[in-house]
Design a protein around this motif. Structure first.
Motif, PDB file in Angstrom:
ATOM      1  N   THR A  13       9.079   1.749 -13.056  1.00  0.00           N
ATOM      2  CA  THR A  13       9.188   3.073 -13.669  1.00  0.00           C
ATOM      3  C   THR A  13       9.461   4.166 -12.638  1.00  0.00           C
ATOM      4  OG1 THR A  13       6.766   3.235 -13.566  1.00  0.00           O
ATOM      5  CG2 THR A  13       7.739   2.518 -15.660  1.00  0.00           C
ATOM      6  N   ASP A  14       9.075   3.944 -11.387  1.00  0.00           N
ATOM      7  CA  ASP A  14       9.312   4.945 -10.349  1.00  0.00           C
ATOM      8  C   ASP A  14      10.791   5.014  -9.972  1.00  0.00           C
ATOM      9  OD1 ASP A  14       6.561   5.899  -9.832  1.00  0.00           O
ATOM     10  OD2 ASP A  14       6.228   3.811  -9.289  1.00  0.00           O
ATOM     11  N   PHE A  15      11.456   3.885  -9.947  1.00  0.00           N
ATOM     12  CA  PHE A  15      12.900   3.896  -9.700  1.00  0.00           C
ATOM     13  C   PHE A  15      13.617   4.632 -10.839  1.00  0.00           C
ATOM     14  CE2 PHE A  15      11.365   0.443  -7.125  1.00  0.00           C
ATOM     15  CZ  PHE A  15      12.183   0.444  -6.001  1.00  0.00           C
ATOM     16  N   LYS A  16      13.187   4.365 -12.054  1.00  0.00           N
ATOM     17  CA  LYS A  16      13.771   5.047 -13.205  1.00  0.00           C
ATOM     18  C   LYS A  16      13.522   6.551 -13.118  1.00  0.00           C
ATOM     19  CE  LYS A  16      13.884   5.043 -18.272  1.00  0.00           C
ATOM     20  NZ  LYS A  16      13.772   6.503 -18.411  1.00  0.00           N
ATOM     21  N   GLU A  17      12.327   6.935 -12.679  1.00  0.00           N
ATOM     22  CA  GLU A  17      11.985   8.353 -12.567  1.00  0.00           C
ATOM     23  C   GLU A  17      12.885   9.050 -11.561  1.00  0.00           C
ATOM     24  OE1 GLU A  17      10.500  11.821 -13.449  1.00  0.00           O
ATOM     25  OE2 GLU A  17       9.755  10.015 -14.450  1.00  0.00           O
ATOM     26  N   TYR A  42       8.263  10.966  -2.168  1.00  0.00           N
ATOM     27  CA  TYR A  42       8.183  10.782  -3.615  1.00  0.00           C
ATOM     28  C   TYR A  42       6.763  10.989  -4.133  1.00  0.00           C
ATOM     29  CZ  TYR A  42       8.156   8.457  -8.161  1.00  0.00           C
ATOM     30  OH  TYR A  42       7.966   8.172  -9.502  1.00  0.00           O
ATOM     31  N   LYS A  43       5.787  10.397  -3.465  1.00  0.00           N
ATOM     32  CA  LYS A  43       4.396  10.507  -3.928  1.00  0.00           C
ATOM     33  C   LYS A  43       3.471  10.495  -2.723  1.00  0.00           C
ATOM     34  CE  LYS A  43       2.675   6.965  -6.146  1.00  0.00           C
ATOM     35  NZ  LYS A  43       2.416   5.993  -7.237  1.00  0.00           N
ATOM     36  N   TRP A  44       2.418  11.315  -2.822  1.00  0.00           N
ATOM     37  CA  TRP A  44       1.441  11.347  -1.735  1.00  0.00           C
ATOM     38  C   TRP A  44       0.063  11.607  -2.295  1.00  0.00           C
ATOM     39  CZ3 TRP A  44      -0.389  15.893   1.467  1.00  0.00           C
ATOM     40  CH2 TRP A  44      -0.423  17.073   0.713  1.00  0.00           C
ATOM     41  N   ASN A  45      -0.950  11.359  -1.478  1.00  0.00           N
ATOM     42  CA  ASN A  45      -2.331  11.669  -1.830  1.00  0.00           C
ATOM     43  C   ASN A  45      -2.755  12.887  -1.012  1.00  0.00           C
ATOM     44  OD1 ASN A  45      -4.948  11.494  -2.870  1.00  0.00           O
ATOM     45  ND2 ASN A  45      -5.621  10.164  -1.189  1.00  0.00           N
ATOM     46  N   GLU A  53       1.844  13.791  -7.066  1.00  0.00           N
ATOM     47  CA  GLU A  53       0.684  13.997  -6.215  1.00  0.00           C
ATOM     48  C   GLU A  53      -0.551  13.324  -6.789  1.00  0.00           C
ATOM     49  OE1 GLU A  53       0.027  17.900  -4.037  1.00  0.00           O
ATOM     50  OE2 GLU A  53      -1.416  18.069  -5.687  1.00  0.00           O
ATOM     51  N   LEU A  54      -1.210  12.537  -5.946  1.00  0.00           N
ATOM     52  CA  LEU A  54      -2.521  11.983  -6.261  1.00  0.00           C
ATOM     53  C   LEU A  54      -3.589  12.850  -5.612  1.00  0.00           C
ATOM     54  CD1 LEU A  54      -1.714   8.266  -5.409  1.00  0.00           C
ATOM     55  CD2 LEU A  54      -2.227   9.088  -7.711  1.00  0.00           C
ATOM     56  N   THR A  55      -4.763  12.863  -6.203  1.00  0.00           N
ATOM     57  CA  THR A  55      -5.910  13.529  -5.580  1.00  0.00           C
ATOM     58  C   THR A  55      -7.099  12.597  -5.704  1.00  0.00           C
ATOM     59  OG1 THR A  55      -5.044  15.685  -6.247  1.00  0.00           O
ATOM     60  CG2 THR A  55      -7.312  15.617  -5.505  1.00  0.00           C
ATOM     61  N   MET A  56      -7.233  11.711  -4.736  1.00  0.00           N
ATOM     62  CA  MET A  56      -8.298  10.717  -4.788  1.00  0.00           C
ATOM     63  C   MET A  56      -8.908  10.539  -3.400  1.00  0.00           C
ATOM     64  SD  MET A  56      -5.982   7.234  -5.243  1.00  0.00           S
ATOM     65  CE  MET A  56      -7.320   6.109  -4.809  1.00  0.00           C
ATOM     66  N   GLU A  57     -10.222  10.378  -3.374  1.00  0.00           N
ATOM     67  CA  GLU A  57     -10.897  10.150  -2.103  1.00  0.00           C
ATOM     68  C   GLU A  57     -10.496   8.782  -1.565  1.00  0.00           C
ATOM     69  OE1 GLU A  57     -15.391  10.169  -0.142  1.00  0.00           O
ATOM     70  OE2 GLU A  57     -15.112  10.465  -2.305  1.00  0.00           O
ATOM     71  N   PRO A  58     -10.016   8.713  -0.322  1.00  0.00           N
ATOM     72  CA  PRO A  58      -9.598   7.423   0.237  1.00  0.00           C
ATOM     73  C   PRO A  58     -10.743   6.421   0.255  1.00  0.00           C
ATOM     74  CG  PRO A  58      -8.771   9.235   1.564  1.00  0.00           C
ATOM     75  CD  PRO A  58      -9.738   9.832   0.585  1.00  0.00           C
ATOM     76  N   ILE A  59     -10.417   5.181  -0.051  1.00  0.00           N
ATOM     77  CA  ILE A  59     -11.414   4.119  -0.086  1.00  0.00           C
ATOM     78  C   ILE A  59     -11.601   3.546   1.321  1.00  0.00           C
ATOM     79  CG2 ILE A  59      -9.711   2.320  -0.637  1.00  0.00           C
ATOM     80  CD1 ILE A  59     -13.241   2.526  -2.126  1.00  0.00           C
ATOM     81  N   ASP A  60     -12.836   3.307   1.721  1.00  0.00           N
ATOM     82  CA  ASP A  60     -13.155   2.799   3.059  1.00  0.00           C
ATOM     83  C   ASP A  60     -12.918   1.290   3.094  1.00  0.00           C
ATOM     84  OD1 ASP A  60     -14.226   2.033   5.494  1.00  0.00           O
ATOM     85  OD2 ASP A  60     -15.959   3.370   5.360  1.00  0.00           O
ATOM     86  N   LEU A  61     -11.857   0.884   3.780  1.00  0.00           N
ATOM     87  CA  LEU A  61     -11.510  -0.532   3.835  1.00  0.00           C
ATOM     88  C   LEU A  61     -12.477  -1.353   4.683  1.00  0.00           C
ATOM     89  CD1 LEU A  61      -7.630  -0.253   4.315  1.00  0.00           C
ATOM     90  CD2 LEU A  61      -8.918  -0.515   2.184  1.00  0.00           C
ATOM     91  N   HIS A  62     -13.277  -0.692   5.494  1.00  0.00           N
ATOM     92  CA  HIS A  62     -14.178  -1.400   6.402  1.00  0.00           C
ATOM     93  C   HIS A  62     -15.500  -1.771   5.743  1.00  0.00           C
ATOM     94  CE1 HIS A  62     -16.639  -1.569  10.324  1.00  0.00           C
ATOM     95  NE2 HIS A  62     -15.937  -2.668  10.242  1.00  0.00           N
ATOM     96  N   LYS A  76       1.189   6.843 -12.902  1.00  0.00           N
ATOM     97  CA  LYS A  76       0.617   7.326 -14.165  1.00  0.00           C
ATOM     98  C   LYS A  76      -0.677   8.102 -13.934  1.00  0.00           C
ATOM     99  CE  LYS A  76      -1.861   3.052 -15.413  1.00  0.00           C
ATOM    100  NZ  LYS A  76      -1.929   1.947 -16.413  1.00  0.00           N
ATOM    101  N   TYR A  77      -1.295   7.931 -12.758  1.00  0.00           N
ATOM    102  CA  TYR A  77      -2.502   8.684 -12.420  1.00  0.00           C
ATOM    103  C   TYR A  77      -2.187   9.925 -11.573  1.00  0.00           C
ATOM    104  CZ  TYR A  77      -4.918   4.452 -13.947  1.00  0.00           C
ATOM    105  OH  TYR A  77      -5.376   3.382 -14.682  1.00  0.00           O
ATOM    106  N   ALA A  78      -0.926  10.119 -11.248  1.00  0.00           N
ATOM    107  CA  ALA A  78      -0.508  11.273 -10.442  1.00  0.00           C
ATOM    108  C   ALA A  78       0.029  12.368 -11.344  1.00  0.00           C
ATOM    109  CB  ALA A  78       0.561  10.846  -9.437  1.00  0.00           C
ATOM    110  N   HIS A  79       0.199  13.559 -10.776  1.00  0.00           N
ATOM    111  CA  HIS A  79       0.778  14.638 -11.577  1.00  0.00           C
ATOM    112  C   HIS A  79       2.010  15.193 -10.880  1.00  0.00           C
ATOM    113  CE1 HIS A  79      -1.981  16.872  -8.846  1.00  0.00           C
ATOM    114  NE2 HIS A  79      -1.019  17.771  -8.860  1.00  0.00           N
TER     115      HIS A  79
END
Length: 421
Positions: free
Chosen positions: A126-130, A359-362, A380-389, A406-409
């Motif tokens: 869907t992003d390519f289509k967008e 195209y998209k960023w947090n 644009e996403l607005t989400m707290e980064p998840i700690d991979l460690h 779909k979770y971005a605006h």
């Protein structure tokens, strides 16, 4: 003595006037005044002829698009993941993988599963289509050697599966692709967006240079007949030294890469980046390259207006004298809608191709640091980064799934592109 002083002052005045006239000439001169609508020698591929681009049928072409950054290689300031207090605490692709391997909650199989989950979620069909629906016609796809090989240059199993899919999606939605090596072996800039900020050892290592050359030979060999590929972008934002913009050492290595690719693929256009200004590197005429396009990245972080910055680049391009097409591989006009529109019109006026960053960023981290230089993405996403460690498999999986568009605006940039094209 008085007459001599008058003559000296007059001479200085004349020289200053001539200098100012020269600067005005550089500012107003059109670097691309002749734009034939067609050429008589199309070869089926996008190609550079004079100072213009032409499509496979020989029609005048301007590439207008965006970057799929933060996908193959997440960047610290817009990443959806963090490494907590692991190592330096600064997220890079290499450090992120190491942090997951050091995470007692994750197995090696789960790490691979999470990586695929992120890649499958962040960019979808869907992003390519967008991008196509916005009226754009090219995507610059940013990846590193780590996506294709191990540290010794051995190709991973199904190394090209995702890039192949990207090209299929581009073909389906009428988009060109630019293949951009964002991170080479040893790192060409020691920046986090190379995937590895722990070293700067591309140019001083015979092994790393050879591995990078062989990688491009492999890429060119695989895609030499894919006409949807508009160009090979050989190296992103290379530097002549840590914290110093590019120089002749970079264009000399571009020359090595150019000839290696040309032995495999004589048809595809090649991008030569001058980072960050048109004079950062030896002029194109010193190398005798053919079917190439020079590339600049424009981020106006100065106190001067956006148009002043654009004219500055135009003047520098005229001064350096590279008689090639121009591609602005990355650019952004931040929070000013009028500046976005002015920039697009400026590029169109000169016939310069371009791809916005990104195209998209947090925006979670960056928005807290500055309010002025934001609005990077079309989405644009607005989400707290998840700690991979330290996070569990389930926690990371849930976060990665929420990176879907779909979770971005949509942002100001989305509105601009929607209206402009």
């Amino acid at each position: 003595m008085r007459n001599l002083l008058k003559k000296i002052l007059l001479s200085i005045g004349i020289l200053l006037c001539l200098f100012l006239l020269f600067i005005v000439f550089l500012l107003v001169k059109d670097p691309n005044p002749d734009r034939p609508a067609t050429i008589e020698t199309p070869n089926g591929y996008v190609q550079a002829v004079g100072t213009n681009l032409y499509d496979g049928d020989g029609n005048l072409l301007t590439l207008n698009g965006t970057n799929f950054g933060n996908w193959f290689v997440m960047e610290e300031y817009m990443s959806v993941a963090s490494v907590g207090d692991y190592d330096t605490g600064i997220y890079t692709k290499k450090r992120g993988l190491a942090a997951m391997k050091d995470n007692p909650n994750l197995t090696d199989e789960q790490i691979l599963e999470l990586n695929d989950l992120f890649m499958d979620s962040y960019i979808q069909e869907t992003d390519f289509k967008e991008v196509s629906d916005l009226g754009l016609n090219v995507i610059r796809i940013n990846f590193t050697y780590m996506d294709l090989t191990d540290e010794k240059g051995t190709l991973k199993e199904n190394a090209f599966q995702r890039l192949d899919w990207c090209l299929e999606m581009c073909e389906k939605y009428g988009l060109y692709a630019i293949l951009d090596l964002h991170g080479a072996y040893g790192s060409q800039n020691k920046d986090n967006h190379s995937g590895d900020d722990s070293q700067y050892h591309l140019y001083d290592s015979d092994e790393n240079r050879v591995l990078t050359i062989k990688l491009w030979e492999t890429i060119a060999g695989r895609y030499k007949e894919r006409k949807i590929v508009a160009a090979y972008d050989l190296l992103n934002e290379c530097r002549r030294d840590i914290d110093k913009f590019g120089g002749k050492v970079n264009t000399d290595f571009y020359d090595e890469l150019y000839h290696a690719v040309r032995k495999v693929d004589p048809n595809h256009m090649i991008m030569i980046e001058y980072f960050s200004f048109p004079f950062n590197g030896a002029p194109v005429r010193e190398y005798g390259w053919e079917n190439i396009c020079v590339e600049y990245h424009i981020y106006n972080l100065s106190p001067f207006p956006q148009l002043a910055c654009l004219y500055f680049y135009k003047a520098l391009h005229n001064l350096w004298g590279n008689q090639t097409p121009v591609y602005i591989g990355e650019w952004c006009a931040w929070n000013n809608k009028e500046d976005w529109i002015k920039t697009l019109a400026f590029f169109d006026q000169l016939g310069w191709s371009h791809s916005s960053w990104v195209y998209k960023w947090n925006n979670y981290k960056f928005a807290e640091a500055t309010k002025e230089f934001t609005n990077f993405g079309i989405y644009e996403l607005t989400m707290e980064p998840i700690d991979l460690h330290t996070a569990t498999f389930e926690e990371i999986a849930e976060a990665f799934q929420r990176t879907s568009t779909k979770y971005a605006h949509p942002t100001l940039a989305f509105d601009v592109f929607s209206d402009y094209y």
